[in-house]
Design an enzyme around this catalytic site. Structure first.
Site, PDB file in Angstrom:
ATOM      1  N   ILE A 245       0.891  -1.162   0.000  1.00  0.00           N
ATOM      2  CA  ILE A 245       0.000   0.000   0.000  1.00  0.00           C
ATOM      3  C   ILE A 245       0.930   1.212   0.000  1.00  0.00           C
ATOM      4  O   ILE A 245       1.554   1.528   1.006  1.00  0.00           O
ATOM      5  CB  ILE A 245      -0.925   0.024   1.224  1.00  0.00           C
ATOM      6  CG1 ILE A 245      -1.857  -1.186   1.216  1.00  0.00           C
ATOM      7  CG2 ILE A 245      -1.748   1.315   1.246  1.00  0.00           C
ATOM      8  CD1 ILE A 245      -2.813  -1.246   2.391  1.00  0.00           C
ATOM      9  N   PRO A 246       1.067   1.896  -1.145  1.00  0.00           N
ATOM     10  CA  PRO A 246       2.172   2.845  -1.336  1.00  0.00           C
ATOM     11  C   PRO A 246       1.962   4.224  -0.711  1.00  0.00           C
ATOM     12  O   PRO A 246       1.879   5.242  -1.419  1.00  0.00           O
ATOM     13  CB  PRO A 246       2.263   2.935  -2.865  1.00  0.00           C
ATOM     14  CG  PRO A 246       0.856   2.741  -3.317  1.00  0.00           C
ATOM     15  CD  PRO A 246       0.250   1.745  -2.366  1.00  0.00           C
ATOM     16  N   CYS A 247       1.939   4.282   0.605  1.00  0.00           N
ATOM     17  CA  CYS A 247       1.811   5.580   1.269  1.00  0.00           C
ATOM     18  C   CYS A 247       3.036   6.450   1.016  1.00  0.00           C
ATOM     19  O   CYS A 247       2.987   7.672   1.189  1.00  0.00           O
ATOM     20  CB  CYS A 247       1.562   5.401   2.765  1.00  0.00           C
ATOM     21  SG  CYS A 247       2.836   4.490   3.647  1.00  0.00           S
ATOM     22  N   HIS A 248       4.147   5.830   0.583  1.00  0.00           N
ATOM     23  CA  HIS A 248       5.359   6.607   0.282  1.00  0.00           C
ATOM     24  C   HIS A 248       5.172   7.513  -0.929  1.00  0.00           C
ATOM     25  O   HIS A 248       5.954   8.433  -1.140  1.00  0.00           O
ATOM     26  CB  HIS A 248       6.542   5.666   0.039  1.00  0.00           C
ATOM     27  CG  HIS A 248       6.333   4.697  -1.084  1.00  0.00           C
ATOM     28  ND1 HIS A 248       5.669   3.492  -0.930  1.00  0.00           N
ATOM     29  CD2 HIS A 248       6.686   4.755  -2.396  1.00  0.00           C
ATOM     30  CE1 HIS A 248       5.632   2.846  -2.072  1.00  0.00           C
ATOM     31  NE2 HIS A 248       6.242   3.597  -2.989  1.00  0.00           N
ATOM     32  N   ARG A 249       4.120   7.272  -1.737  1.00  0.00           N
ATOM     33  CA  ARG A 249       3.882   8.080  -2.937  1.00  0.00           C
ATOM     34  C   ARG A 249       3.064   9.331  -2.653  1.00  0.00           C
ATOM     35  O   ARG A 249       2.739  10.079  -3.585  1.00  0.00           O
ATOM     36  CB  ARG A 249       3.187   7.230  -4.011  1.00  0.00           C
ATOM     37  CG  ARG A 249       4.042   6.085  -4.527  1.00  0.00           C
ATOM     38  CD  ARG A 249       3.315   5.234  -5.538  1.00  0.00           C
ATOM     39  NE  ARG A 249       4.065   4.008  -5.784  1.00  0.00           N
ATOM     40  CZ  ARG A 249       3.533   2.896  -6.275  1.00  0.00           C
ATOM     41  NH1 ARG A 249       2.247   2.861  -6.589  1.00  0.00           N
ATOM     42  NH2 ARG A 249       4.279   1.830  -6.456  1.00  0.00           N
TER      43      ARG A 249
END
Length: 281
Positions: A245-249
Site C-alpha cells: 500500500i504505497p503511502c510513500h507516494r
C-alpha cells in the site's frame, strides 16, 4: 555485533540523506563518496548494488524539481485514470492486483481476538521486514531494525491475537514483491483492520501509479472528502502494509516529500528507485 552488511546499509542511508540535503549543489561522485568515507569506485559499486541505480541517476529523481514535475504530470488526468481503473502502474513492473477485505468491526475493536496470525521476516533491498497474515490475507507488513522491534509492532496492532512464527503462501508473494524483480503480476490478498474511512484511503493509495505521486488533498478529493486532508494524513500514517500500500507516494502540495512511518531516508530511496525504474519501462 555489527555486520558488514549493516555497515554498508548505514553508509548508503547516510549517502541518501546527504543527496537529499545537497542536491541543489549537484555534488560530484567524489563528494558523495567522501560523505560515506569511501573511494569513488567503491562507493559507486556499493550504491548501485544497494539502490539498483547509479548515484547520479538516483540524484536526478530525488530532487525537489522532480517531485514538482511529477505532481504536474500526475494531475487530474493521470491520477483520475489510475484511480478509476484501479491500476498500480502503466508498465509490467509492479503491476499489482490487490484484493482488500476489511476485518469485521468486532475483530477490529477487540485487537484481533480469536485471530491466528502467522508471521515471518525477510531481508529486502530497503531493509528487513516483518510480514504477517491471517488465513484470509496479509494483515501487516513493516520495516524493522531488528526482529524484536518487528514483533513488538505486530503485537501492538493485534494485542489479543495468537501469533505463530512461520511462512505461508501470502508471505511468499510478499517476499517476491519485495525482491523488486518479478515479471508476472500476482494477486495479493490483504486482510486489513481499520475504520471504513481508513480502508477507503488505503484503497485510494493502491491506485497511485508506480513512479508517480499524489498529495493529501488529491487523495481527499478522490475519496469525495475534499475537506478531510488532515484526516487523510492520519489514515496514511496508520497504513499497516509497507510498500504494497504505497503511502510513500503521497507528498506535500509544496513538492516536499514529507515524513514516512519507516523513515524519510527510506521513503526517498523507494521514490528514487521507482522513478528510475518506471522511466526505463
Amino acid at each position: 555485533m555489527t555486520t558488514q552488511e549493516e555497515i554498508n546499509y548505514n553508509r548508503i542511508a547516510e549517502a541518501i540523506e546527504y543527496i537529499q540535503n545537497s542536491f541543489k549543489q549537484q555534488p560530484t561522485l567524489d563528494e558523495l563518496a567522501g560523505s560515506a568515507s569511501l573511494s569513488s569506485f567503491h562507493f559507486q559499486r556499493l550504491f548501485t548494488e544497494w539502490v539498483g541505480v547509479s548515484p547520479k541517476k538516483f540524484m536526478q529523481y530525488l530532487s525537489l524539481q522532480h517531485a514538482k514535475r511529477v505532481l504536474k504530470t500526475s494531475g487530474s488526468t493521470l491520477f483520475n485514470a489510475a484511480y478509476e481503473t484501479g491500476l498500480s502502474g502503466t508498465g509490467r513492473l509492479h503491476d499489482l492486483f490487490v484484493t482488500v477485505e476489511g476485518m469485521t468491526p468486532g475483530v477490529y475493536k477487540n485487537g484481533g481476538k480469536e485471530l491466528i496470525i502467522t508471521y515471518g521476516y525477510s531481508d529486502t533491498v530497503f531493509g528487513e521486514i516483518i510480514a504477517a497474515s491471517t488465513e484470509k490475507g496479509v494483515c501487516y507488513v513493516a520495516f524493522c531494525e531488528n526482529k524484536t522491534e518487528g514483533l513488538e509492532g505486530l503485537r501492538l496492532r493485534f494485542p489479543n491475537a495468537q501469533l505463530i512464527q512461520g511462512m505461508s503462501e501470502h508471505h511468499e508473494k510478499i517476499s517476491r514483491f519485495f525482491q523488486l524483480d518479478w515479471e508476472q503480476p500476482e494477486v495479493i490478498k490483504l486482510h486489513l483492520s481499520g475504520t471504513p474511512f481508513q480502508l477507503k484511503v488505503w484503497e485510494a493509495l493502491l491506485r497511485i501509479p508506480t513512479g508517480h505521486m499524489a498529495t493529501y488533498g488529491q487523495i481527499a478529493h478522490h475519496i469525495e472528502s475534499p475537506k478531510a486532508s488532515r484526516a487523510v494524513g492520519t489514515a496514511i500514517g496508520s497504513n499497516p502494509i509497507a510498500l504494497v500500500i504505497p503511502c510513500h507516494r503521497v507528498i506535500q502540495s509544496t513538492g516536499h516529500f514529507g515524513g514516512y512511518m519507516w523513515g524519510s531516508t527510506r521513503k526517498h530511496a523507494i521514490l528514487g528507485w521507482e522513478g528510475v525504474k518506471s522511466a526505463s519501462c
